[in-house]
Design a protein around this motif. Sequence first.
Motif, PDB file in Angstrom:
ATOM      1  N   ILE A 242      -3.374  18.886   3.717  1.00  0.00           N
ATOM      2  CA  ILE A 242      -4.309  17.891   4.485  1.00  0.00           C
ATOM      3  C   ILE A 242      -3.550  16.499   4.573  1.00  0.00           C
ATOM      4  CG2 ILE A 242      -6.357  16.922   4.610  1.00  0.00           C
ATOM      5  CD1 ILE A 242      -6.399  19.934   5.164  1.00  0.00           C
ATOM      6  N   VAL A 243      -2.682  16.231   3.311  1.00  0.00           N
ATOM      7  CA  VAL A 243      -2.136  14.922   3.325  1.00  0.00           C
ATOM      8  C   VAL A 243      -0.706  14.997   3.502  1.00  0.00           C
ATOM      9  CG1 VAL A 243      -4.085  13.910   2.285  1.00  0.00           C
ATOM     10  CG2 VAL A 243      -2.479  14.870   0.753  1.00  0.00           C
ATOM     11  N   THR A 244      -0.161  16.089   3.700  1.00  0.00           N
ATOM     12  CA  THR A 244       1.437  16.136   3.664  1.00  0.00           C
ATOM     13  C   THR A 244       2.114  15.351   4.790  1.00  0.00           C
ATOM     14  OG1 THR A 244       1.185  18.601   2.871  1.00  0.00           O
ATOM     15  CG2 THR A 244       3.111  17.947   3.933  1.00  0.00           C
ATOM     16  N   SER A 245       3.214  14.807   4.357  1.00  0.00           N
ATOM     17  CA  SER A 245       3.897  14.114   5.245  1.00  0.00           C
ATOM     18  C   SER A 245       5.022  14.422   5.464  1.00  0.00           C
ATOM     19  CB  SER A 245       3.908  12.592   5.023  1.00  0.00           C
ATOM     20  OG  SER A 245       4.720  11.504   5.630  1.00  0.00           O
TER      21      SER A 245
ATOM     22  N   LEU B  72      -7.641   4.366  10.201  1.00  0.00           N
ATOM     23  CA  LEU B  72      -6.451   5.115   9.678  1.00  0.00           C
ATOM     24  C   LEU B  72      -6.004   6.445  10.547  1.00  0.00           C
ATOM     25  CD1 LEU B  72      -6.742   5.107   5.766  1.00  0.00           C
ATOM     26  CD2 LEU B  72      -4.794   4.007   7.073  1.00  0.00           C
ATOM     27  N   ASP B  73      -7.380   6.897  11.157  1.00  0.00           N
ATOM     28  CA  ASP B  73      -7.137   7.976  11.996  1.00  0.00           C
ATOM     29  C   ASP B  73      -6.005   7.861  13.033  1.00  0.00           C
ATOM     30  OD1 ASP B  73      -9.217   9.080  11.086  1.00  0.00           O
ATOM     31  OD2 ASP B  73     -10.579   8.759  12.499  1.00  0.00           O
ATOM     32  N   ASP B  74      -6.006   6.683  13.686  1.00  0.00           N
ATOM     33  CA  ASP B  74      -5.004   6.411  14.876  1.00  0.00           C
ATOM     34  C   ASP B  74      -3.531   6.123  14.039  1.00  0.00           C
ATOM     35  OD1 ASP B  74      -6.922   6.469  16.831  1.00  0.00           O
ATOM     36  OD2 ASP B  74      -7.405   4.307  16.617  1.00  0.00           O
TER      37      ASP B  74
ATOM     38  N   MET C 177       0.695  -1.022   0.083  1.00  0.00           N
ATOM     39  CA  MET C 177      -0.085   0.095  -0.113  1.00  0.00           C
ATOM     40  C   MET C 177       0.795   1.209   0.127  1.00  0.00           C
ATOM     41  SD  MET C 177      -3.208  -0.793   2.835  1.00  0.00           S
ATOM     42  CE  MET C 177      -1.780  -1.475   3.935  1.00  0.00           C
ATOM     43  N   ASP C 178       0.479   2.210  -0.606  1.00  0.00           N
ATOM     44  CA  ASP C 178       1.326   3.613  -0.702  1.00  0.00           C
ATOM     45  C   ASP C 178       0.399   4.410   0.202  1.00  0.00           C
ATOM     46  OD1 ASP C 178       1.595   6.238  -1.664  1.00  0.00           O
ATOM     47  OD2 ASP C 178       2.919   5.292  -3.260  1.00  0.00           O
ATOM     48  N   LEU C 179       1.382   5.162   1.071  1.00  0.00           N
ATOM     49  CA  LEU C 179       0.949   6.151   1.914  1.00  0.00           C
ATOM     50  C   LEU C 179       0.176   7.259   1.451  1.00  0.00           C
ATOM     51  CD1 LEU C 179       4.089   6.262   4.675  1.00  0.00           C
ATOM     52  CD2 LEU C 179       1.672   5.274   4.999  1.00  0.00           C
ATOM     53  N   GLN C 180       0.686   7.876   0.330  1.00  0.00           N
ATOM     54  CA  GLN C 180       0.062   8.995  -0.337  1.00  0.00           C
ATOM     55  C   GLN C 180      -1.432   8.336  -0.632  1.00  0.00           C
ATOM     56  OE1 GLN C 180       0.779  12.053  -0.467  1.00  0.00           O
ATOM     57  NE2 GLN C 180      -0.974  12.373  -1.280  1.00  0.00           N
ATOM     58  N   HIS C 181      -1.548   7.261  -1.020  1.00  0.00           N
ATOM     59  CA  HIS C 181      -2.833   6.926  -1.836  1.00  0.00           C
ATOM     60  C   HIS C 181      -3.717   6.910  -0.508  1.00  0.00           C
ATOM     61  CE1 HIS C 181      -1.145   4.628  -5.455  1.00  0.00           C
ATOM     62  NE2 HIS C 181      -0.929   5.887  -5.488  1.00  0.00           N
ATOM     63  N   LEU C 182      -3.405   6.107   0.729  1.00  0.00           N
ATOM     64  CA  LEU C 182      -3.945   6.117   1.927  1.00  0.00           C
ATOM     65  C   LEU C 182      -4.478   7.654   2.237  1.00  0.00           C
ATOM     66  CD1 LEU C 182      -2.205   3.485   3.886  1.00  0.00           C
ATOM     67  CD2 LEU C 182      -4.450   3.168   2.794  1.00  0.00           C
ATOM     68  N   ARG C 183      -3.595   8.600   2.187  1.00  0.00           N
ATOM     69  CA  ARG C 183      -3.973  10.024   2.589  1.00  0.00           C
ATOM     70  C   ARG C 183      -4.867  10.649   1.794  1.00  0.00           C
ATOM     71  NH1 ARG C 183      -0.174  11.630   6.437  1.00  0.00           N
ATOM     72  NH2 ARG C 183       2.058  10.744   6.352  1.00  0.00           N
ATOM     73  N   THR C 184      -4.896  10.280   0.453  1.00  0.00           N
ATOM     74  CA  THR C 184      -5.800  10.836  -0.599  1.00  0.00           C
ATOM     75  C   THR C 184      -7.075  10.232  -0.408  1.00  0.00           C
ATOM     76  OG1 THR C 184      -3.955  11.157  -2.128  1.00  0.00           O
ATOM     77  CG2 THR C 184      -6.353  10.939  -3.041  1.00  0.00           C
TER      78      THR C 184
ATOM     79  N   GLN D  45      -7.155   7.893 -10.109  1.00  0.00           N
ATOM     80  CA  GLN D  45      -6.208   6.946 -10.309  1.00  0.00           C
ATOM     81  C   GLN D  45      -5.566   6.494  -8.956  1.00  0.00           C
ATOM     82  OE1 GLN D  45      -3.292   8.788 -12.865  1.00  0.00           O
ATOM     83  NE2 GLN D  45      -4.673   8.691 -14.384  1.00  0.00           N
ATOM     84  N   GLN D  46      -5.400   7.235  -7.921  1.00  0.00           N
ATOM     85  CA  GLN D  46      -4.736   6.997  -6.660  1.00  0.00           C
ATOM     86  C   GLN D  46      -5.849   6.038  -5.977  1.00  0.00           C
ATOM     87  OE1 GLN D  46      -2.726   9.802  -4.274  1.00  0.00           O
ATOM     88  NE2 GLN D  46      -2.775  11.239  -6.156  1.00  0.00           N
ATOM     89  N   ILE D  47      -7.306   6.418  -5.867  1.00  0.00           N
ATOM     90  CA  ILE D  47      -8.184   5.589  -5.446  1.00  0.00           C
ATOM     91  C   ILE D  47      -8.490   4.419  -6.040  1.00  0.00           C
ATOM     92  CG2 ILE D  47     -10.519   5.464  -4.688  1.00  0.00           C
ATOM     93  CD1 ILE D  47      -9.138   7.545  -3.245  1.00  0.00           C
ATOM     94  N   THR D  48      -8.434   4.241  -7.173  1.00  0.00           N
ATOM     95  CA  THR D  48      -8.406   3.115  -7.994  1.00  0.00           C
ATOM     96  C   THR D  48      -7.459   2.144  -7.515  1.00  0.00           C
ATOM     97  OG1 THR D  48      -9.659   4.242  -9.871  1.00  0.00           O
ATOM     98  CG2 THR D  48      -8.502   2.032 -10.485  1.00  0.00           C
ATOM     99  N   GLN D  49      -6.023   2.832  -7.656  1.00  0.00           N
ATOM    100  CA  GLN D  49      -5.002   1.782  -7.437  1.00  0.00           C
ATOM    101  C   GLN D  49      -4.964   1.280  -6.040  1.00  0.00           C
ATOM    102  OE1 GLN D  49      -2.593   0.814  -9.585  1.00  0.00           O
ATOM    103  NE2 GLN D  49      -2.043  -0.747  -7.899  1.00  0.00           N
ATOM    104  N   LEU D  50      -5.380   2.213  -4.888  1.00  0.00           N
ATOM    105  CA  LEU D  50      -5.569   1.748  -3.457  1.00  0.00           C
ATOM    106  C   LEU D  50      -6.581   0.556  -3.487  1.00  0.00           C
ATOM    107  CD1 LEU D  50      -5.060   1.783  -0.627  1.00  0.00           C
ATOM    108  CD2 LEU D  50      -6.762   3.743  -0.339  1.00  0.00           C
ATOM    109  N   GLN D  51      -7.892   0.672  -4.060  1.00  0.00           N
ATOM    110  CA  GLN D  51      -8.755  -0.473  -4.040  1.00  0.00           C
ATOM    111  C   GLN D  51      -8.087  -1.770  -4.504  1.00  0.00           C
ATOM    112  OE1 GLN D  51     -13.006   1.865  -4.198  1.00  0.00           O
ATOM    113  NE2 GLN D  51     -11.781   1.838  -6.047  1.00  0.00           N
ATOM    114  N   LYS D  52      -7.372  -1.524  -5.742  1.00  0.00           N
ATOM    115  CA  LYS D  52      -6.927  -2.787  -6.355  1.00  0.00           C
ATOM    116  C   LYS D  52      -5.950  -3.368  -5.372  1.00  0.00           C
ATOM    117  CE  LYS D  52      -5.754  -2.368 -10.749  1.00  0.00           C
ATOM    118  NZ  LYS D  52      -5.339  -1.984 -11.736  1.00  0.00           N
ATOM    119  N   ASP D  53      -5.026  -2.628  -4.694  1.00  0.00           N
ATOM    120  CA  ASP D  53      -4.038  -3.162  -3.966  1.00  0.00           C
ATOM    121  C   ASP D  53      -4.579  -3.789  -2.586  1.00  0.00           C
ATOM    122  OD1 ASP D  53      -1.997  -1.975  -5.481  1.00  0.00           O
ATOM    123  OD2 ASP D  53      -1.638  -0.174  -4.223  1.00  0.00           O
TER     124      ASP D  53
END
Length: 298
Positions: free
Chosen positions: A132-135, A68-70, A1-8, A34-42
């Motif tokens: 909002i999703v900066t790391s 994901l909040d915690d 899983m990609d962290l950026q995809h989770l943040r998005t 694309q990020q949401i589609t890839q996350l659901q696939k992963d």
Amino acid sequence: MDLQHLRTFRAVAHYGSVRKTAHVLRYSPASISQQITQLQKDINLALFVKSGRGLKLTASGELLVTRLDDFFREYSSLETYIAGLREEKESVFSCYYITSFGAAVIPQTLQEITKDFPRTRFDLHLSDQPHIVTSPQPDLQLIVEEEGFKTPPHFIRHRILTEPYCVALPKDHRLAQTGDPLDLADLKDELWIDTEPAKGWCWQTLVNSCQRAGFFPNFHVQAYDYPMALQLVSSGLGICVLPRIGGQRPGEKVVIRNLNDSGPRRTISALIPQGAKEEPIANRMIELLRVKASPKRF
């Protein structure tokens, strides 16, 4: 899983729309999709279903958001801790700020807060959009609230200041000597000096007010800070509508006039991550910012 995809994913879950999320995060709608589609696939799970023009979380999506909040609170805290170890300091406190407000109040705020936290390094970053999703997450970010602004998920919002706009005019301008507050429509035929990045929230606030008054401002010169804009006004190149804080030192050749209720107002707030609500540095900084930004001071 990609962290950026989770943040998005978290952002889309909050805003309920790919288009709205793309606007806030400064991505294209295609990139968000694309990020949401890839996350659901992963993870082999459906996270959203279509609901009218927006999206609605599935049962799995709702459970994942809660988990994901915690996770991201702990992840952000860990990154900050590691940064402190790397710098061999007690802590590192990051603050994102907007130009006009930051220049007016942050130097005095840091002058006091560094006395209370002498071993903390303060990192300042200029930004006109919420992150909002900066790391890693900023410890505190100052934002201008757009119309209809909602507190992003996993953040706490503290209102700092709501201020009116004023208008800077050349001293010999026909409207400079009248005593009553001006109506925004009085400025529709003027050449305007723009002080905000196009499409930023401050810019949009100003343009929205002008459109309600029945016109679109005729921007003649682009400046990116208020001191430069005031110098341009003094040279007779146009008028400038700007927040009250920005018009504090107009110079001898510039007159500052108030606007009536037709003029825009902007609200500046501080966002802090939910996990930092008991953070003493953030709480002290918010307290000082409110004092330094008091209307009595400007």
